[in-house]
Motif scaffolding. Structure first.
Motif, PDB file in Angstrom:
ATOM      1  N   UNK A 158     -35.202 118.439  78.363  1.00 22.15           N
ATOM      2  CA  UNK A 158     -34.903 117.631  77.215  1.00 22.15           C
ATOM      3  C   UNK A 158     -35.438 116.287  77.211  1.00 22.15           C
ATOM      4  N   UNK A 159     -35.605 115.548  78.414  1.00 25.30           N
ATOM      5  CA  UNK A 159     -36.576 114.481  78.282  1.00 25.30           C
ATOM      6  C   UNK A 159     -37.973 114.726  77.651  1.00 25.30           C
ATOM      7  N   UNK A 164     -41.968 114.383  73.157  1.00 31.67           N
ATOM      8  CA  UNK A 164     -42.937 115.146  72.177  1.00 31.67           C
ATOM      9  C   UNK A 164     -42.381 114.738  70.818  1.00 31.67           C
ATOM     10  N   UNK A 165     -40.949 114.764  70.756  1.00 30.21           N
ATOM     11  CA  UNK A 165     -40.727 114.174  69.256  1.00 30.21           C
ATOM     12  C   UNK A 165     -41.070 112.728  69.093  1.00 30.21           C
ATOM     13  N   UNK A 166     -40.903 112.004  70.148  1.00 32.25           N
ATOM     14  CA  UNK A 166     -41.125 110.640  69.821  1.00 32.25           C
ATOM     15  C   UNK A 166     -42.613 110.370  69.591  1.00 32.25           C
ATOM     16  N   UNK A 299     -46.719 119.918  68.700  1.00 32.30           N
ATOM     17  CA  UNK A 299     -45.695 120.735  68.363  1.00 32.30           C
ATOM     18  C   UNK A 299     -45.643 121.807  69.619  1.00 32.30           C
ATOM     19  N   UNK A 300     -46.844 122.420  69.927  1.00 33.26           N
ATOM     20  CA  UNK A 300     -46.603 123.494  71.079  1.00 33.26           C
ATOM     21  C   UNK A 300     -46.271 122.908  72.440  1.00 33.26           C
ATOM     22  N   UNK A 301     -46.367 121.731  72.696  1.00 29.84           N
ATOM     23  CA  UNK A 301     -45.869 120.799  73.866  1.00 29.84           C
ATOM     24  C   UNK A 301     -44.322 120.876  73.720  1.00 29.84           C
ATOM     25  N   UNK A 302     -43.787 120.586  72.648  1.00 31.20           N
ATOM     26  CA  UNK A 302     -42.314 120.644  72.291  1.00 31.20           C
ATOM     27  C   UNK A 302     -41.490 121.858  72.390  1.00 31.20           C
ATOM     28  N   UNK A 303     -42.467 123.013  72.009  1.00 29.71           N
ATOM     29  CA  UNK A 303     -41.967 124.540  72.093  1.00 29.71           C
ATOM     30  C   UNK A 303     -41.976 124.668  73.457  1.00 29.71           C
ATOM     31  N   UNK A 304     -43.128 124.428  74.168  1.00 30.38           N
ATOM     32  CA  UNK A 304     -43.203 124.699  75.774  1.00 30.38           C
ATOM     33  C   UNK A 304     -41.969 124.161  76.274  1.00 30.38           C
ATOM     34  N   UNK A 305     -41.560 122.960  76.129  1.00 26.50           N
ATOM     35  CA  UNK A 305     -40.581 122.398  76.827  1.00 26.50           C
ATOM     36  C   UNK A 305     -39.180 122.771  76.441  1.00 26.50           C
TER      37      UNK A 305
END
Length: 438
Positions: A158-159, A164-166, A299-305
């Motif tokens: 979640x962190x 990634x969103x930040x 975005x892919x980093x966000x999807x990965x996590x």
């Protein structure tokens, strides 16, 4: 010898009934901050490469990443072992405070060299926070170590997702320095809450001979009574006489009945954290090499996590049913499979593949921690977790080095994914060499 002292036990000395879920929630937020650190360099690396004032290249960023990971390795080995001596509560509060202050200082770095030094110092605190938090969770949720460990580790990802969103919101508008500022703000709330509400572990207190406090805290939090040692229930494969002594928990790791499992866990953790840090550090950059723009790469980093969070929730339930070792074998194997498929260039299906890779890559490593919590007695649990995380951090160092080397050679896509898939296979083989908990 019994004592009635209440020193350093925190709020649990109060007679009111309390919920262990709040203790786990505090640990969850601490792990969330660790998750921020997991991907913050991955998100700012593309911006640092374009930061004209420093003129850094991939090699310089690899050195900075490595400096932080060396600090984490030393912190996990040293602070993780001290946790069994100094106590869980004090160690976790100190670790979170230290790495938060030093991570904030990264926002004011005036050179790549200064950033590397600050990352190393912050890594010392970060290295001690994770094994300590996992030890606390295992001892406040003794009946479900698998799901408790994986649930608290959702905070890690979640962190990472929040980071990634930040990055999507802050990098282009206000610059990379604000990433370090924003990521440390939760610590200003968490540390006072831990000082006020985090209790000491009854298992630790019992081992140190503070039985009255241990009984009082266990009763307040609805935990079963804790004895100074219970090798039959906590580590059925352990040597009874060796595990009875709380004076040298490191010796437990090398006892005749546990040394094979210890080495297996260390090798598996090395492979697991190589995957975790290698992917989170370089995935956005590798995807840019594959032709995706910066926004899509982040975005892919966000999807990965995001996939990691889902994978952790599922893995914990599976581990409670079939055991963390068996679940880990399956998870490492599937992680290798989906990492290999990322070499396929797909315009939209890549998001599905990255999500599935995240589901299995990150929870594979957490299942190693869950297995570690189950196989060692409580007087050596934090030490075992610290060594698992510490040796694993060496793999975490190798992950960014591997990715950086492939990038500099110009073959990160697709050969980076083949290399990471091979690491997943080696992790499965290493875990298979351990002794199952009977």
């Amino acid at each position: 010898m019994r004592t009635n002292t209440t020193r350093a036990t925190g709020p649990a000395a109060h007679p009111a009934s309390r919920s262990a879920r709040f203790v786990i929630a505090l640990c969850w937020v601490a792990v969330l901050l660790d998750g921020f650190d997991l991907v913050v360099l991955g998100t700012v690396n593309p911006a640092l490469l374009d930061y004209a004032a420093w003129n850094v290249d991939a090699g310089s960023l690899t050195v900075i990443s490595t400096a932080g990971l060396v600090g984490m390795t030393l912190g996990a080995l040293a602070i993780g072992s001290l946790t069994d001596v100094l106590g869980r509560r004090r160690t976790l509060i100190f670790s979170v405070t230290a790495f938060s202050v030093l991570t904030l200082a990264c926002a004011f770095a005036t050179s790549p060299e200064m950033l590397g030094v600050l990352r190393f110092l912050a890594g010392l605190g970060l290295g001690g926070a994770l094994p300590t938090a996992l030890a606390i969770v295992a001892e406040f949720a003794p009946a479900k170590k698998g799901s408790a460990s994986t649930t608290v580790m959702t905070g890690y990802h979640v962190g990472a997702v929040a980071t990634a969103l930040l990055a999507l919101m802050l990098l282009e508008s206000v610059g990379w320095r604000w990433m370090f500022v924003a990521g440390t703000l939760p610590a200003f709330v968490l540390v006072p809450l831990m000082v006020r509400y985090l209790p000491e572990s009854p298992a630790y207190l019992a081992v140190r001979g503070r039985h009255d406090e241990a009984e009082r805290i266990a009763a307040a939090y609805g935990l079963p009574p804790v004895t100074a040692s219970s090798p039959q229930s906590e580590a059925r494969a352990a040597d009874t006489e060796t595990t009875r002594s709380p004076a040298s928990p490191v010796r437990v790791l090398f006892s005749p009945q546990l040394v094979r499992t210890s080495v297996s866990i260390w090798v598996t953790s090395f492979m697991g954290l190589l995957l975790v840090y290698g992917l989170n550090t370089w995935l956005p950059t590798i995807m840019r090499e594959a032709g995706y723009d910066l926004g899509a790469s982040l975005s892919l980093l966000l999807v990965l996590n995001a996939g990691a969070v889902v994978g952790l929730l599922v893995a914990g339930r599976v581990a409670d049913r079939v055991g963390a070792r068996t679940a880990g074998l399956v998870w490492f194997t599937l992680a290798a499979l989906f990492l290999a498929t990322l070499s396929i260039r797909l315009p939209y299906g890549v998001y599905v593949l990255v999500f599935l890779a995240g589901c299995f890559v990150f929870s594979s490593q957490v299942l190693v921690y869950a297995f570690t919590s189950a196989v060692y007695p409580h007087e050596a649990r934090a030490t075992a977790l610290g060594w698992s995380a510490g040796v694993g951090r060496v793999g975490a160092i190798c992950g960014p080095i591997l990715g950086g080397a492939l990038l500099q050679a110009g073959i990160a896509y697709p050969w980076g994914f083949y290399a990471f898939a091979a690491v997943g296979v080696l992790g499965a083989l290493a875990l298979a060499a351990s002794r199952p908990v009977r």
